[in-house]
Design a protein around this motif. Structure first.
Motif, PDB file in Angstrom:
ATOM      1  N   SER B 363      14.636  20.009  30.182  1.00  4.92           N
ATOM      2  CA  SER B 363      14.748  20.128  31.645  1.00  4.92           C
ATOM      3  C   SER B 363      15.410  21.446  32.036  1.00  4.92           C
ATOM      4  O   SER B 363      15.033  22.068  33.017  1.00  4.92           O
ATOM      5  CB  SER B 363      15.504  18.934  32.235  1.00  4.92           C
ATOM      6  OG  SER B 363      16.851  19.011  31.880  1.00  4.92           O
ATOM      7  N   TYR B 364      16.383  21.911  31.223  1.00  7.01           N
ATOM      8  CA  TYR B 364      17.015  23.215  31.517  1.00  7.01           C
ATOM      9  C   TYR B 364      15.946  24.313  31.529  1.00  7.01           C
ATOM     10  O   TYR B 364      15.905  25.155  32.423  1.00  7.01           O
ATOM     11  CB  TYR B 364      18.016  23.612  30.431  1.00  7.01           C
ATOM     12  CG  TYR B 364      19.271  22.789  30.337  1.00  7.01           C
ATOM     13  CD1 TYR B 364      19.641  21.891  31.323  1.00  7.01           C
ATOM     14  CD2 TYR B 364      20.120  22.938  29.233  1.00  7.01           C
ATOM     15  CE1 TYR B 364      20.803  21.151  31.204  1.00  7.01           C
ATOM     16  CE2 TYR B 364      21.288  22.205  29.118  1.00  7.01           C
ATOM     17  CZ  TYR B 364      21.614  21.305  30.093  1.00  7.01           C
ATOM     18  OH  TYR B 364      22.754  20.585  29.977  1.00  7.01           O
ATOM     19  N   ILE B 365      15.089  24.292  30.477  1.00  9.96           N
ATOM     20  CA  ILE B 365      14.077  25.349  30.351  1.00  9.96           C
ATOM     21  C   ILE B 365      13.101  25.275  31.527  1.00  9.96           C
ATOM     22  O   ILE B 365      12.783  26.283  32.161  1.00  9.96           O
ATOM     23  CB  ILE B 365      13.325  25.238  29.001  1.00  9.96           C
ATOM     24  CG1 ILE B 365      14.291  25.489  27.841  1.00  9.96           C
ATOM     25  CG2 ILE B 365      12.166  26.238  28.936  1.00  9.96           C
ATOM     26  CD1 ILE B 365      13.715  25.265  26.457  1.00  9.96           C
ATOM     27  N   LEU B 366      12.657  24.051  31.850  1.00 13.97           N
ATOM     28  CA  LEU B 366      11.659  23.908  32.921  1.00 13.97           C
ATOM     29  C   LEU B 366      12.240  24.287  34.286  1.00 13.97           C
ATOM     30  O   LEU B 366      11.574  24.945  35.089  1.00 13.97           O
ATOM     31  CB  LEU B 366      11.106  22.477  32.936  1.00 13.97           C
ATOM     32  CG  LEU B 366      10.290  22.105  31.692  1.00 13.97           C
ATOM     33  CD1 LEU B 366       9.795  20.671  31.769  1.00 13.97           C
ATOM     34  CD2 LEU B 366       9.095  23.050  31.519  1.00 13.97           C
ATOM     35  N   VAL B 378       5.770  28.350  28.408  1.00 17.33           N
ATOM     36  CA  VAL B 378       7.000  28.370  27.604  1.00 17.33           C
ATOM     37  C   VAL B 378       7.013  27.236  26.574  1.00 17.33           C
ATOM     38  O   VAL B 378       8.076  26.893  26.061  1.00 17.33           O
ATOM     39  CB  VAL B 378       8.267  28.305  28.495  1.00 17.33           C
ATOM     40  CG1 VAL B 378       8.410  29.574  29.292  1.00 17.33           C
ATOM     41  CG2 VAL B 378       8.251  27.092  29.398  1.00 17.33           C
ATOM     42  N   LYS B 379       5.818  26.702  26.283  1.00 15.90           N
ATOM     43  CA  LYS B 379       5.765  25.590  25.319  1.00 15.90           C
ATOM     44  C   LYS B 379       6.252  26.053  23.949  1.00 15.90           C
ATOM     45  O   LYS B 379       7.105  25.429  23.328  1.00 15.90           O
ATOM     46  CB  LYS B 379       4.330  25.061  25.208  1.00 15.90           C
ATOM     47  CG  LYS B 379       3.958  24.156  26.366  1.00 15.90           C
ATOM     48  CD  LYS B 379       2.537  23.666  26.216  1.00 15.90           C
ATOM     49  CE  LYS B 379       2.057  23.113  27.549  1.00 15.90           C
ATOM     50  NZ  LYS B 379       0.620  23.238  27.725  1.00 15.90           N
ATOM     51  N   LYS B 380       5.690  27.180  23.492  1.00 18.56           N
ATOM     52  CA  LYS B 380       6.077  27.686  22.167  1.00 18.56           C
ATOM     53  C   LYS B 380       7.558  28.090  22.178  1.00 18.56           C
ATOM     54  O   LYS B 380       8.304  27.806  21.230  1.00 18.56           O
ATOM     55  CB  LYS B 380       5.205  28.898  21.805  1.00 18.56           C
ATOM     56  CG  LYS B 380       5.458  29.435  20.410  1.00 18.56           C
ATOM     57  CD  LYS B 380       4.732  30.730  20.140  1.00 18.56           C
ATOM     58  CE  LYS B 380       5.506  31.905  20.687  1.00 18.56           C
ATOM     59  NZ  LYS B 380       4.894  33.203  20.487  1.00 18.56           N
ATOM     60  N   ASP B 381       7.976  28.719  23.275  1.00 16.84           N
ATOM     61  CA  ASP B 381       9.361  29.177  23.393  1.00 16.84           C
ATOM     62  C   ASP B 381      10.324  27.985  23.279  1.00 16.84           C
ATOM     63  O   ASP B 381      11.328  28.042  22.569  1.00 16.84           O
ATOM     64  CB  ASP B 381       9.595  29.871  24.748  1.00 16.84           C
ATOM     65  CG  ASP B 381       8.566  30.955  25.019  1.00 16.84           C
ATOM     66  OD1 ASP B 381       7.472  30.877  24.449  1.00 16.84           O
ATOM     67  OD2 ASP B 381       8.862  31.866  25.783  1.00 16.84           O
ATOM     68  N   SER B 382       9.973  26.890  23.992  1.00 19.30           N
ATOM     69  CA  SER B 382      10.842  25.701  23.981  1.00 19.30           C
ATOM     70  C   SER B 382      10.900  25.113  22.580  1.00 19.30           C
ATOM     71  O   SER B 382      11.976  24.748  22.092  1.00 19.30           O
ATOM     72  CB  SER B 382      10.300  24.633  24.933  1.00 19.30           C
ATOM     73  OG  SER B 382       9.993  25.211  26.162  1.00 19.30           O
ATOM     74  N   PHE B 383       9.740  25.034  21.945  1.00 17.47           N
ATOM     75  CA  PHE B 383       9.673  24.451  20.602  1.00 17.47           C
ATOM     76  C   PHE B 383      10.539  25.254  19.627  1.00 17.47           C
ATOM     77  O   PHE B 383      11.388  24.686  18.921  1.00 17.47           O
ATOM     78  CB  PHE B 383       8.208  24.418  20.133  1.00 17.47           C
ATOM     79  CG  PHE B 383       8.040  23.867  18.754  1.00 17.47           C
ATOM     80  CD1 PHE B 383       8.099  22.500  18.534  1.00 17.47           C
ATOM     81  CD2 PHE B 383       7.853  24.709  17.669  1.00 17.47           C
ATOM     82  CE1 PHE B 383       7.963  21.986  17.256  1.00 17.47           C
ATOM     83  CE2 PHE B 383       7.725  24.212  16.385  1.00 17.47           C
ATOM     84  CZ  PHE B 383       7.773  22.836  16.178  1.00 17.47           C
ATOM     85  N   CYS B 384      10.337  26.590  19.629  1.00 15.89           N
ATOM     86  CA  CYS B 384      11.102  27.440  18.702  1.00 15.89           C
ATOM     87  C   CYS B 384      12.594  27.356  19.010  1.00 15.89           C
ATOM     88  O   CYS B 384      13.427  27.291  18.104  1.00 15.89           O
ATOM     89  CB  CYS B 384      10.655  28.902  18.819  1.00 15.89           C
ATOM     90  SG  CYS B 384       8.981  29.169  18.278  1.00 15.89           S
ATOM     91  N   PHE B 385      12.923  27.317  20.295  1.00 17.52           N
ATOM     92  CA  PHE B 385      14.330  27.255  20.693  1.00 17.52           C
ATOM     93  C   PHE B 385      14.974  25.967  20.173  1.00 17.52           C
ATOM     94  O   PHE B 385      16.038  25.999  19.563  1.00 17.52           O
ATOM     95  CB  PHE B 385      14.430  27.318  22.226  1.00 17.52           C
ATOM     96  CG  PHE B 385      15.830  27.216  22.738  1.00 17.52           C
ATOM     97  CD1 PHE B 385      16.640  28.343  22.846  1.00 17.52           C
ATOM     98  CD2 PHE B 385      16.373  25.986  23.105  1.00 17.52           C
ATOM     99  CE1 PHE B 385      17.933  28.243  23.306  1.00 17.52           C
ATOM    100  CE2 PHE B 385      17.674  25.879  23.566  1.00 17.52           C
ATOM    101  CZ  PHE B 385      18.456  27.015  23.666  1.00 17.52           C
ATOM    102  N   ILE B 386      14.293  24.851  20.400  1.00 17.83           N
ATOM    103  CA  ILE B 386      14.879  23.560  20.013  1.00 17.83           C
ATOM    104  C   ILE B 386      15.034  23.459  18.500  1.00 17.83           C
ATOM    105  O   ILE B 386      16.026  22.954  17.993  1.00 17.83           O
ATOM    106  CB  ILE B 386      14.035  22.400  20.590  1.00 17.83           C
ATOM    107  CG1 ILE B 386      14.326  22.313  22.095  1.00 17.83           C
ATOM    108  CG2 ILE B 386      14.332  21.077  19.914  1.00 17.83           C
ATOM    109  CD1 ILE B 386      13.317  21.542  22.884  1.00 17.83           C
TER     110      ILE B 386
END
Lengths: 228, 412
Positions: B363-366, B378-386
């Motif tokens: 939710s922070y990212i979105l 930002v799907k890939k970004d979120s995945f890599c971040f998590i």
């Protein structure tokens, strides 16, 4: 600055909300766990009925049943229960009374299955290899976990093998009886193959050699459990 | 159910994480109508100072972005201070100046003494009402200055920061940094601004009223984090810092592990040493939310360090166990498939609460994406971040603690 100062009312609201979410996590987890526990008990109950009906069927039909009796399903169910039981043990803790009760019940089912197999073996003149395995807690038997893994591997590789594992320390009369029948010493892990007792950890090669005394492993790998 | 002491520490971390998530989400919700400021009709004089040291690869893009700014050119002054570059930085800037006479651009050249001295030279050579700093590896969105100056309509606002976005999110490291900035530079900073808790005036783009420098003094070295030290000094005087979430500045992500490590080590070392220099900011009775947020940050980094170390220990332990089992069966992979069976894991509260934490991060990212108008996926970004960020962050924190404890100096 209006917001730099701490608004205690707002923080109280946030604290209560956080606490609510936090506690709901615990409640949800408990409910899911109870569901899993109930499912396990249901499977155990079904298994008990299956074993009883097989025993009864076997007694009624006697010799004729040799062609019809198929214990491999029961054996698979026992294996599934053992996996679930391990998982429950990890959650409840090995000393939890509920877990110990389930474990005792499971051990009794194993013994009943073993007895059924022994009888079928005699009455139908079948060549069955059964392995009884005694283990202990990790601190008292550091090699038991590895031995258990190796036996599971053998069970998968040689589907005709029937493996029954028992906690050496479990306070259960039938287990004590088994221990006295075979006159067991406390040198774990212990493996009993077709009434012969082997003490201490056995490697893959050693196990193959031991089991090879009772059955031709090379031939048996290809013939899947074809004795029933 | 049994709970280990390690799990208790993780539960405490999760509870505080939940508390922090609700605090920031509630604050943003309360102030949802004040996320942006309407543009002002007048245009104050703005000076943008660009300190540069060996920036030949990126400064051209920075200068070009000034040409495209939607802001009256007669109200805009650019000062580039070449801090003793040994590459073609000065030549590029001078060439740009000669070609673009419509921009009021001054170039200063001095010997290398550090970024803060270059900034100070620029500040001392302008009479503009608002002074902005722009890093030479960053470039501005055309509306950035218009948006950020709008916040100065409020006379209480002494400084305003922008939203930093990655120039590119290709590659794993860039993707991680993009998600990190959507959280840190868009979502969290906006919530912090409403709580009076902005703790950094970042180099890529921050704007100050000129009198601020008279009141609190010029930039200092600040343990090579002059933007952090300046923010702490402003906060010490209870000056109000706004966050112009709609003022976007693009910066070049670190594309190698080494350059990212160097940058993050400098930032984290800066946080620890500046907090040591300004311990009074940790007093919640004096500095309210800022103190709470700083304390939470300190707890957060300890928790990150602890949980990541524990996770790494568990992963190694699991991998070793699997290897040991394979070794026991003489690496007979033929039975490996038979070994794979799915059994539903035990649903411990830690798993459910961990899932809640994951939802909070997503939710922070979105929200960060939405409020800062990020259009890229930002799907890939979120995945890599998590997956990776906690481990990287823990490594950076551990290294920062090491250099602080053993008083090791670091380079830019």
């Amino acid at each position: 600055m209006k917001e730099k100062k701490i608004n205690f009312k707002k923080h109280l609201f946030i604290f209560i909300t956080a606490l609510f979410i936090f506690v709901s996590g615990f409640i949800l987890s408990d409910q899911l766990f109870q569901k899993k526990l109930n499912k396990l008990m249901e499977i155990q109950e079904n298994l008990r009925i299956d074993i009883l009906s097989s025993e009864t069927q076997f007694s009624i039909l006697n010799q004729v049943s040799c062609e019809n009796l198929d214990e491999s399903i029961l054996s698979q169910e026992l294996y599934e229960i053992s996996k679930k039981l391990n998982s429950i043990g990890g959650s409840l803790g090995e000393e939890n009374p509920d877990f110990l009760r389930l474990k005792k019940f499971y051990s009794i089912l194993e013994i009943k299955h073993w007895l059924l197999l022994q009888k079928a073996s005699q009455d139908c003149d079948l060549d069955i290899t059964s392995i009884i395995y005694f283990y202990d807690k990790k601190k008292d038997c550091p090699k038991c976990s590895d031995q258990g893994y190796l036996l599971s591997y053998f069970r998968k590789k040689y589907p005709f093998l029937r493996t029954y594992s028992f906690d050496y320390q479990l306070d259960l009369a039938p287990i004590q009886t088994l221990k006295s029948i075979y006159n067991l010493k406390k040198e774990l892990p212990i493996i009993i193959v077709n009434n012969d007792v082997y003490y201490g950890f056995k490697t893959k090669g050693e196990l193959e050699e031991i089991i090879g005394k009772y059955v031709d492993l090379e031939e048996s790998t290809t013939t899947e459990s074809g004795f029933y | 159910m049994t709970t280990t002491p390690i799990e208790i520490i993780i539960y405490i971390s999760i509870f505080l994480g939940l508390y922090f998530a609700i605090l920031t989400l509630v604050t943003l919700f309360e102030n949802r109508k004040e996320l942006y400021k309407k543009k002002r009709k007048d245009y104050p004089n703005v000076c943008l100072i660009v300190p540069a040291y060996n920036e030949e690869k990126t400064i051209g893009k920075t200068l070009n972005s000034f040409l495209k700014l939607d802001y009256p050119k007669n109200k805009l002054e650019i000062i580039v201070v070449d801090d003793g570059s040994r590459d073609r930085t000065f030549k590029i800037v001078d060439g740009f100046r000669k070609k673009n006479k419509e921009l009021e651009l001054k170039v200063f050249r001095k010997r290398n003494e550090g970024k803060y001295t270059a900034l100070n030279l620029g500040i001392q050579n302008t009479k503009a009402e608002l002074i902005g700093t722009v890093d030479a590896d960053s470039y501005l969105d055309s509306k950035a200055i218009k948006k950020i100056t709008a916040y100065f309509k409020d006379p209480e606002i002494k400084a305003a920061i922008s939203t930093i976005r990655m120039d590119s999110n290709k590659g794993i490291l860039s993707a991680i940094q993009n998600a990190e900035f959507l959280i840190g530079s868009a979502f969290i900073k906006k919530a912090f601004s409403f709580l009076g808790g902005i703790n950094v005036v970042p180099g890529p783009l921050s704007v100050f009223r000129k009198e601020v420098f008279k009141e609190v003094g010029l930039y200092r070295d600040g343990h090579k984090t002059e933007d952090l030290e300046m923010a702490f000094r402003l906060q010490k005087r209870n000056f109000k810092i706004a966050h112009a979430v709609d003022a976007i500045v693009y910066t070049t992500p670190c594309i190698t592990f080494k350059s990212l490590f160097k940058q993050r080590l400098r930032w984290r070392r800066g946080i620890l040493l500046n907090i040591k220099d300004y311990p009074e900011l940790l007093n919640p009775f004096k500095h309210g939310h800022l103190a709470l947020l700083l304390l939470y940050g300190l707890f957060g980094f300890s928790a990150t360090l602890f949980i990541s170390s524990y996770a790494i220990f568990k992963i190694i332990n699991l991998a070793w166990g699997k290897f040991n089992h394979l070794w026991l069966i003489n690496f007979d992979f033929s039975q490996l498939l038979a070994d794979i069976s799915f059994s539903f894991p035990n649903i411990k509260p830690i798993l459910i609460l961990g899932f809640f934490s994951l939802l909070a991060f997503i939710s922070y990212i979105l929200i960060g994406k939405r409020i800062s108008f990020e259009k890229r996926s930002v799907k890939k970004d979120s995945f890599c971040f998590i997956i990776f960020y906690n481990f990287l962050s823990a490594f950076w924190w551990a290294s920062a603690i090491y250099v602080v404890l053993f008083k090791k100096d670091i380079n830019w």
